[in-house]
Design a protein around this motif. Sequence first.
Motif, PDB file in Angstrom:
ATOM      1  N   ILE A 155      48.342  49.474  30.563  1.00 29.91           N
ATOM      2  CA  ILE A 155      48.420  48.822  31.555  1.00 29.91           C
ATOM      3  C   ILE A 155      49.344  49.415  32.409  1.00 29.91           C
ATOM      4  CG2 ILE A 155      49.141  46.448  32.080  1.00 29.91           C
ATOM      5  CD1 ILE A 155      49.073  45.601  29.165  1.00 29.91           C
ATOM      6  N   CYS A 156      48.227  49.024  33.743  1.00 30.48           N
ATOM      7  CA  CYS A 156      49.252  49.760  34.685  1.00 30.48           C
ATOM      8  C   CYS A 156      49.700  48.128  35.800  1.00 30.48           C
ATOM      9  CB  CYS A 156      48.100  50.313  35.513  1.00 30.48           C
ATOM     10  SG  CYS A 156      47.544  51.686  35.661  1.00 30.48           S
ATOM     11  N   PRO A 202      49.922  42.574  40.009  1.00 29.99           N
ATOM     12  CA  PRO A 202      48.236  42.495  39.278  1.00 29.99           C
ATOM     13  C   PRO A 202      47.999  43.665  38.209  1.00 29.99           C
ATOM     14  CG  PRO A 202      48.590  43.277  41.681  1.00 29.99           C
ATOM     15  CD  PRO A 202      50.202  42.710  41.235  1.00 29.99           C
ATOM     16  N   PHE A 203      47.622  44.088  37.307  1.00 31.25           N
ATOM     17  CA  PHE A 203      47.470  44.607  36.412  1.00 31.25           C
ATOM     18  C   PHE A 203      46.123  45.092  36.293  1.00 31.25           C
ATOM     19  CE2 PHE A 203      47.030  40.644  34.189  1.00 31.25           C
ATOM     20  CZ  PHE A 203      45.488  40.363  33.852  1.00 31.25           C
ATOM     21  N   HIS A 204      45.480  46.100  36.280  1.00 37.32           N
ATOM     22  CA  HIS A 204      44.220  46.262  35.014  1.00 37.32           C
ATOM     23  C   HIS A 204      44.306  47.271  33.465  1.00 37.32           C
ATOM     24  CE1 HIS A 204      41.204  49.179  35.946  1.00 37.32           C
ATOM     25  NE2 HIS A 204      41.463  50.370  35.068  1.00 37.32           N
ATOM     26  N   GLN A 240      42.808  49.495  31.180  1.00 32.58           N
ATOM     27  CA  GLN A 240      41.525  50.499  30.789  1.00 32.58           C
ATOM     28  C   GLN A 240      41.339  50.242  28.822  1.00 32.58           C
ATOM     29  OE1 GLN A 240      43.656  54.451  30.966  1.00 32.58           O
ATOM     30  NE2 GLN A 240      43.818  54.126  32.832  1.00 32.58           N
ATOM     31  N   SER A 241      39.933  50.434  29.221  1.00 32.03           N
ATOM     32  CA  SER A 241      38.949  49.848  27.822  1.00 32.03           C
ATOM     33  C   SER A 241      39.170  50.421  26.956  1.00 32.03           C
ATOM     34  CB  SER A 241      37.476  49.897  28.188  1.00 32.03           C
ATOM     35  OG  SER A 241      36.787  49.250  28.783  1.00 32.03           O
ATOM     36  N   GLY A 248      43.030  40.054  36.438  1.00 34.08           N
ATOM     37  CA  GLY A 248      43.573  41.283  37.239  1.00 34.08           C
ATOM     38  C   GLY A 248      45.180  40.628  37.812  1.00 34.08           C
ATOM     39  N   SER A 249      45.930  39.986  37.326  1.00 37.52           N
ATOM     40  CA  SER A 249      47.392  39.618  38.270  1.00 37.52           C
ATOM     41  C   SER A 249      47.568  38.376  37.665  1.00 37.52           C
ATOM     42  CB  SER A 249      47.011  39.570  39.613  1.00 37.52           C
ATOM     43  OG  SER A 249      46.722  38.636  40.084  1.00 37.52           O
TER      44      SER A 249
END
Length: 139
Positions: free
Chosen positions: A6-7, A41-43, A45-46, A80-81
């Motif tokens: 998680i970014c 925010p977060f992204h 990765q699958s 996303g956030s």
Amino acid sequence: MQALSICLAICLLSQPAGAPDPAAQEDRAPLFTRQTAFAIPFHIQSPTDDAQMPVEVEMYYTDDAGDNWRLYSKAPPAQGSFVFHAPHDGEFWFLLRTRDQSGRLRPEGPPSPELTVVVDKTMPQHEGRAWSGSSGKSH
């Protein structure tokens, strides 16, 4: 088995859309703001394993250096956030965890802060003194 990553990045609500590069946060230096509301925010990765596919993201925070972590909010991964509203001035630590289809929270283990934000609404105070020298000029 690939772990989810998680970014986190921070984007103040008064700034235009878009967040700073999460890679710039690698040193985990605290971010400072006078604002009490800001987006995180977060992204996600699958994962390579479908069983680990997140169905929910949970944001936790602490304002007492990790003694007490509180669940702040939950969101679907596509959101996303999160928008955080600081209840007071101070240092806030954040972490995100995902919940997979089987209900398991990831990353597992004890909480570890991923982002630190210091909220300080106090305006700077400046003090100065003026005096007159023997010539009568102010210094």
